[in-house]
Every structure is written in structure tokens, then in C-alpha cells.
Design an enzyme around this catalytic site. Structure first.
Site, PDB file in Angstrom:
ATOM      1  N   GLY A  48       0.832  -1.201   0.000  1.00  0.00           N
ATOM      2  CA  GLY A  48       0.000   0.000   0.000  1.00  0.00           C
ATOM      3  C   GLY A  48       0.861   1.243   0.000  1.00  0.00           C
ATOM      4  N   GLY A  51       3.474   1.025   2.865  1.00  0.00           N
ATOM      5  CA  GLY A  51       4.509   0.006   2.702  1.00  0.00           C
ATOM      6  C   GLY A  51       3.893  -1.357   2.474  1.00  0.00           C
ATOM      7  N   ASP A 156      -9.530  10.601   3.533  1.00  0.00           N
ATOM      8  CA  ASP A 156      -9.139   9.700   2.442  1.00  0.00           C
ATOM      9  C   ASP A 156     -10.097   8.508   2.336  1.00  0.00           C
ATOM     10  OD1 ASP A 156      -7.564   8.949   0.282  1.00  0.00           O
ATOM     11  OD2 ASP A 156      -6.130   7.831   1.501  1.00  0.00           O
TER      12      ASP A 156
END
Length: 298
Positions: A48, A51, A156
Site C-alpha cells: 500500500g 509500505g 481519504d
């Protein structure tokens, strides 16, 4: 529209799990290595923005261990946001932070493992009952943030960040972009994020409502957010949904009814998605109004 109800009016079926909260554990990197078989490739779940993610076994509990790709300012801010906010927003539809680790080379975050992965991966398989359960759960998670003191903005919201447990309960994860309302921070995902925020505006509750609306439209239309089916011309899902709905919305409604949704509910949920993505923030419903409009849908 946005002021028709108090933002933080609560619903009887809102499920909170404050009694299940536990202390967040500070792990060592050697412990996390042992839980994941040395961060073995066989334990790798995926990658992602932060990481890599590995499957681990912590005292008999399956966990997902996120390992940072690097340590830069953005990565550290995301890691700090997860540790700061997740322990304080305990809710059935919000991921629990099991623990963390901080080394000079890597940053780590540990969560319960979600057996059914992300909503995005399951999008084409979702019937109306599962779709409605996901929309309600996402809205309740956002309500928990907006009603926090001080109010928090997720910033988000997208299908990638909604996970599904073994019972297909939606779990909001990835809190690295969360900030108090009003803070200016250019984070988010193009297509999902309110254009006002993408232009460096302060994060507000209506920004999250916009992203929720995009997500609702994607869930009911089963399409990508920024591409028009069968066309090479870029097309945002809000424009497409608005065009179809203006023409009586038969294409959307027919697709929904094949998944078990009634025509009345199909019209109502399409209108909600469009209202949430209204260009004017003042015309968008607040999160309590969103919940009021979906709570009795069948």
C-alpha cells in the site's frame, strides 16, 4: 440541507465497543519478525501507500503487520496519526490498533486481520444487503470521527480503505490522513477527494461527506470512479450518475434491482450519493442526515 439535523445526533442501532478497548502494545521488531515468520514472502498480503503488509500470528490471533517502505516526513506523520487517533475512536466499524513499533530503519503498525480483504476487491460480488451494510457501517464510522472532541476529518475515504471481516462487517482502516477539522493538509485520493481539498483547502466534515457520496455511487454502480465504461474519455462517476439519474436513472436502478434492491431504495440511495457530492459544501447533508436517510432502507 447540511444544517437540518445536529451532526452528532445518535441512533439506537449505533454499535460501539468501548468496553472492549485494550492498551496498545509497543512491540519490538524481533517480536514482529517472529509473528510473521521473518516477514516471509509467504506471509506477504500486499503493498500500500505506507509500505508492505504481512500476515502474522500474535498469541493465536491473526494480525496484519504494516511495515513502512521508508521513513520520511510523510510516512512518520501517517504513523503518528494512526497511533494518536485510533486508540481514542473505539467503534465496531473502525479498525482496532493492536500495537506498533518504531526503529531507526522502519515503522510498524499492527491490526486484527480482516478475512475478506477490502471492499474494492469484493465490489463485483456484493448484493444489495451487503452493499447497504457497507454504506451504513462506513457512515457510522465517519459519524464517530465527526462527533469526536475535537471533530476529526478522515480525509481519504475510499473502497480500498474499507475492510471486511469474516461477517462482511465494514471496518474503516488507514487513519494516516486523519486530522482535526480545519487543518490544512494536502492528502487524499484523486477522484474520491473533494476537489476543494485537493486545492489545499482546510479539511472539513463536508469533505468526508463528498468522499462518502463518491463511494456510495461506486458501490451501487459497480464502476471505477474516474473512467467512463466503454470510453477512453476521462469521466468522473458523479457526472455519469447525475446524467443517468436526470434521465430517470433506469440504468442504475435496473442494475441495483438485479442485486435484490427495490426500485424505491434504488432511487433513494442514488439521490443520496448525488446529494453528498453536491458542488456546494453547504448543500451536502451532514452525517446524521445521511444516516437518517439510509437507516430504514430495505
Amino acid at each position: 440541507m447540511g444544517n437540518s439535523l445536529s451532526c452528532c445526533s445518535r441512533y439506537a442501532d449505533r454499535i460501539s465497543t468501548e468496553g472492549d478497548s485494550a492498551a496498545v502494545i509497543s512491540f519490538s521488531s524481533s517480536e514482529l519478525s517472529a509473528y510473521t515468520n521473518g516477514f516471509s514472502a509467504k506471509n506477504l498480503l500486499g503493498h500500500g501507500g505506507f509500505g508492505s503488509v504481512y500476515l502474522g500470528n500474535y498469541n493465536g490471533m491473526l494480525v496484519a503487520v504494516k511495515v513502512s517502505r521508508q521513513i520520511d516526513t510523510k510516512t512518520r506523520l501517517q504513523w503518528q496519526a494512526e497511533i494518536k487517533y485510533l486508540p481514542n475512536v473505539i467503534h465496531r466499524n473502525i479498525i482496532k490498533l493492536v500495537g506498533y513499533c518504531n526503529t531507526p530503519e522502519k515503522l510498524y503498525l499492527v491490526y486484527p486481520f480482516m478475512q475478506n480483504g477490502s471492499v474494492k476487491r469484493k465490489l463485483s460480488e456484493l448484493d444489495w444487503n451487503k452493499t447497504l451494510k457497507i454504506i451504513r457501517g462506513a457512515a457510522r464510522a465517519i459519524q464517530e470521527l465527526h462527533c469526536h472532541s475535537p471533530p476529526l476529518v478522515y480525509r481519504d475515504l475510499k473502497l480500498d480503505n474499507l475492510l471486511l471481516d469474516k461477517d462482511f462487517t465494514p471496518i474503516l482502516a488507514d487513519f494516516g490522513a486523519v486530522t482535526p477539522e480545519g487543518e490544512v493538509l494536502r492528502l487524499g485520493t484523486s477522484g474520491y477527494t473533494d476537489p476543494i481539498v485537493m486545492n489545499n483547502g482546510p479539511g472539513t466534515k463536508p469533505n468526508d461527506i463528498y468522499s462518502l457520496g463518491v463511494m456510495i455511487l461506486q458501490l451501487i454502480m459497480k464502476e471505477k470512479v474516474v473512467s467512463f465504461p466503454g470510453s477512453s474519455v476521462p469521466w468522473h462517476i458523479t457526472h455519469w450518475a447525475s446524467t443517468i439519474h436526470s434521465a430517470k436513472g433506469h440504468a442504475v436502478h435496473q442494475k441495483l434491482t438485479t442485486t435484490g434492491c427495490s426500485k424505491v431504495a434504488a432511487i433513494a440511495i442514488t439521490e443520496l450519493g448525488l446529494d453528498c457530492t453536491h458542488p456546494k459544501m453547504s448543500e451536502r447533508p451532514n452525517i446524521s442526515e445521511v444516516l437518517r436517510r439510509i437507516i430504514n432502507l430495505q
